[in-house]
Enzyme design. Structure first.
Site, PDB file in Angstrom:
ATOM      1  N   CYS A  19       0.827  -1.187   0.000  1.00  0.00           N
ATOM      2  CA  CYS A  19       0.000   0.000   0.000  1.00  0.00           C
ATOM      3  C   CYS A  19       0.869   1.248   0.000  1.00  0.00           C
ATOM      4  CB  CYS A  19      -0.907   0.003   1.235  1.00  0.00           C
ATOM      5  SG  CYS A  19      -1.859  -1.531   1.445  1.00  0.00           S
ATOM      6  N   ARG A  77      -4.860   1.483  -0.613  1.00  0.00           N
ATOM      7  CA  ARG A  77      -4.797   0.037  -0.429  1.00  0.00           C
ATOM      8  C   ARG A  77      -4.657  -0.744  -1.723  1.00  0.00           C
ATOM      9  NH1 ARG A  77      -9.228  -4.353   1.907  1.00  0.00           N
ATOM     10  NH2 ARG A  77      -7.662  -5.911   2.493  1.00  0.00           N
ATOM     11  N   LEU A  78      -3.701  -1.678  -1.714  1.00  0.00           N
ATOM     12  CA  LEU A  78      -3.611  -2.753  -2.695  1.00  0.00           C
ATOM     13  C   LEU A  78      -4.007  -4.013  -1.951  1.00  0.00           C
ATOM     14  CD1 LEU A  78      -2.833  -3.878  -5.494  1.00  0.00           C
ATOM     15  CD2 LEU A  78      -0.491  -4.120  -4.650  1.00  0.00           C
ATOM     16  N   ASN A  98       1.944  -0.240   5.374  1.00  0.00           N
ATOM     17  CA  ASN A  98       2.349  -0.656   4.033  1.00  0.00           C
ATOM     18  C   ASN A  98       3.213  -1.895   4.173  1.00  0.00           C
ATOM     19  OD1 ASN A  98       3.364  -0.905   1.395  1.00  0.00           O
ATOM     20  ND2 ASN A  98       4.921   0.665   1.725  1.00  0.00           N
ATOM     21  N   GLY A  99       2.825  -2.999   3.545  1.00  0.00           N
ATOM     22  CA  GLY A  99       3.658  -4.193   3.582  1.00  0.00           C
ATOM     23  C   GLY A  99       2.870  -5.439   3.918  1.00  0.00           C
ATOM     24  N   ASP A 117      -3.548  -8.989   8.397  1.00  0.00           N
ATOM     25  CA  ASP A 117      -2.281  -8.968   9.123  1.00  0.00           C
ATOM     26  C   ASP A 117      -2.043  -7.615   9.790  1.00  0.00           C
ATOM     27  OD1 ASP A 117      -2.027  -7.783   6.589  1.00  0.00           O
ATOM     28  OD2 ASP A 117       0.097  -8.226   6.432  1.00  0.00           O
ATOM     29  N   ILE A 146      12.022 -11.077 -18.858  1.00  0.00           N
ATOM     30  CA  ILE A 146      12.207 -10.141 -19.965  1.00  0.00           C
ATOM     31  C   ILE A 146      13.438 -10.586 -20.749  1.00  0.00           C
ATOM     32  CG2 ILE A 146      12.934  -7.792 -20.551  1.00  0.00           C
ATOM     33  CD1 ILE A 146      10.086  -7.796 -19.874  1.00  0.00           C
TER      34      ILE A 146
END
Length: 636
Positions: free
Chosen positions: A2, A54-55, A79-80, A104, A292
């Protein structure tokens, strides 16, 4: 994964309205939308403003932030990922903490409320968070042990502000963000601005393994973890050490497979990413892998990735690109970085993240072993330089050094003259500065003529590279190589490798996880004497021995290749118009920062092939692209 932002406003009257504070907070979190496209959360609690983007990875329905504990004593923006959150929930529930979600995030609240700063020791994962304790009116913030997740902060006029990126702080109108020339000198030396400094005056990065407390207008930071020192010779056999390492790596990978969204693996075909892919394939059916490749043969490693993908029957996704064509993306990518960072591999890393995000939301990668297991060529070179320094002076100055001047120049992957000159420069440097001399774009001596009005104090190597010496001196290992490894992990990996991966992945809202930087793995490796990492000229000795039965021989026998692009030829070809414009005399005179004559000399010598200035010119070009995009106020 996030984005977080916020501020704590001091009391004493004259406070802005709630509407003003919410507007500022929303602007700051809006700058982080790429880090969290799935939702926004804003909260005002007394003097504290907490924002979140938020992700969604875990507990998609109920994991929104900022998050309060059940009793409303504290609130956190995070974040994390905390990988051991299930075990911690059971532990804290047994101590009376009431959990309301499956997220979490809640264990961070429990850790603080039950144990204070000491609760950080229990958290296993990658994280940066800010927690507001309502009762004590304290802001508590922390960053994970290796600094995988970013945390910027500044204290100005009594106001503490923080964010996942400087772009969030730039949206807060009460902050003053100015770039001192000293920060530009530091960038030219390192190709990044080393922690805790940033490109802006009085804005800092929280050090890895550190926490921050802000109470009653007073800010303090302290360490809660550091890399352990090498121990004595292990009593266990090499075979037993290999078995333990394999067990720890498998455990680290398993921890990082916890998610409520699809996962995959970055696969370059090197030992590190191949090990992660192999271990993941043993735990997940038909794992997705991503790589790649380049049309230019000398830069393409895709066949090795395909070999590993075939060996472990992965669902492999590959994109073959023209390395030359990638150059057109450079201005866009540099402009999106919150600080200038001159790692050329940001371009392929950006593209790899793009390909990966088209299929999954989380990707495991192979970052960490080059620093922990001494995988870079700089480690054996450090020992070689020590041996070179012991040679008689006449042999060095009258035989070897004149011979190196006969070596050819090349714009290819390896330039023999450039390599020799760089090695000799580092060999002449003191131990603490040796490796950084090899890594640097501009030495203190080279910067003397680069700037129009440089701060005289920073033109001394001891001052310019003071962050490196501080790290070298802070790790009291008897073995100098171990101290080099510590500085590598706490500087080059932190501010170069991990920043690159974090920013490039989050530009595409992709979460990147690093099993090799698991605490248990890292502590095991750090405690080993150096000979288990570098044996003669064999790098990553124990790691390669431990995974010998797991990976194809073609992978184990490969030499290390970076995720590189043809910088030297780009600067003479497709990027030449930008070089001429941004490093041209007219622009430099108007800008008033650089010495146009010196920059023109570097450009001309590189263009004609008289010298290889790829590192210098690339660093200057990246800096100019960043300055052009962000237009900061430059101050003496």
């Amino acid at each position: 994964m996030c984005g977080i932002a916020g501020f704590v406003w001091p009391g004493g009257g004259g406070e802005p309205s709630e509407a003003e504070r919410l507007s500022w907070l929303s602007a700051a979190t809006g700058a982080l939308a790429h880090r969290g496209p799935d939702g926004e959360g804003l909260l005002l609690e007394g003097p504290c403003a907490l924002g979140h983007r938020r992700l969604s990875i875990i507990d998609l329905a109920a994991g929104s932030q900022p998050m309060e504990d059940a009793d409303g004593r504290a609130v956190v923006t995070f974040n994390g990922e905390i990988y051991n959150y299930r075990e911690l929930k059971a532990r804290y529930a047994g101590r009376g903490f009431h959990f309301r979600t499956q997220s979490d995030t809640e264990v961070i609240l429990a850790a603080w409320l039950l144990d204070g700063p000491a609760g950080l020791d229990a958290l296993e994962g990658m994280f940066a968070f800010a927690l507001w304790d309502k009762a004590s009116r304290t802001l508590f913030a922390a960053r994970d042990r290796f600094g995988k997740k970013p945390f910027y902060y500044t204290l100005q006029n009594g106001i503490l502000a923080f964010g996942s990126e400087l772009s969030a702080l730039a949206k807060l109108p009460f902050l003053r963000l100015e770039t001192p020339v000293a920060a530009l000198l530091r960038f030219a030396a390192y190709e990044y601005v080393p922690t805790p400094e940033t490109i802006y005056k009085d804005v800092f990065k929280l050090k890895p393994g550190h926490y921050l407390l802000f109470r009653d207008g007073k800010l303090t930071t302290d360490s809660y973890w550091d890399m352990p020192l090498p121990g004595p010779e292990p009593k266990a056999s090499e075979e037993d050490l290999c078995a333990e390492l394999r067990l720890l790596l498998a455990q680290a990978v398993k921890r990082r497979l916890v998610a409520d969204v699809p996962l995959g693996v970055f696969l370059s075909g090197g030992v590190d990413s191949s090990t992660v892919a192999a271990l993941t394939a043993g735990m997940v059916s038909r794992i997705k892998t991503f790589s790649i490749g380049f049309t230019e043969a000398s830069y393409d490693e895709s066949r090795y990735a395909r070999l590993v993908a075939s060996r472990f029957a992965t669902d492999h996704h590959e994109r073959i690109l023209s390395a030359d064509a990638c150059g057109s993306l450079l201005p866009e990518i540099v402009a999106r970085f919150d600080e200038p960072m001159a790692d050329p591999s940001i371009v392929p890393t950006y593209l790899l993240s793009q390909v990966t995000r088209e299929n999954v939301t989380v990707a495991l990668g192979g970052d960490g072993p080059d620093e922990l297991f001494y995988g870079y060529e700089y480690f054996p070179a450090f020992n070689l330089a020590a041996a070179y320094d012991r040679l008689p002076s006449f042999a060095r100055k009258r035989l070897i050094e004149p011979l190196t001047r006969l070596l050819p120049q090349s714009a290819g992957y390896v330039n023999p003259r450039f390599v020799a000159d760089t090695f000799l420069a580092g060999a002449r440097a003191p131990q603490w500065l040796r490796v950084q001399t090899w890594l640097s774009a501009f030495s203190a001596e080279a910067q003397a003529n680069l700037w129009r009005d440089p701060p005289a104090g920073l033109l001394d190597p001891a001052a310019l590279f003071a962050p490196t010496k501080a790290l070298f001196d802070a790790y009291p290992a008897k073995d100098p190589l171990a101290r080099v490894g510590y500085a590598f992990a706490r500087q080059y990996m932190l501010d170069y490798i991990l920043v690159k991966v974090d920013r490039c992945s989050m530009m595409h809202s992709l979460e990147a996880r690093a099993p090799f930087l698991d605490r248990d793995v890292a502590e095991f490796v750090c405690r080993l004497p150096s000979r288990y990492k570098l044996r003669g000229t064999k790098r990553k000795y124990l790691l390669k021995k431990a995974v010998a039965g797991l990976l194809p021989k073609e992978i184990l026998g490969r030499g290390k290749r970076g995720f590189l692009i043809p910088v030297a030829s780009w600067l003479r070809g497709q990027l030449r118009p930008q070089v001429d414009m941004l490093l041209g005399e007219k622009h430099l005179r108007e800008q008033g920062i650089f010495n146009p004559r010196e920059v023109s000399r570097l450009v001309a010598e590189h263009a004609t092939g008289a010298a290889d200035h790829r590192k210098k010119l690339w660093t200057l070009l990246v800096l100019q692209l960043w300055l052009d995009a962000h237009k900061p106020s430059i101050i003496p």
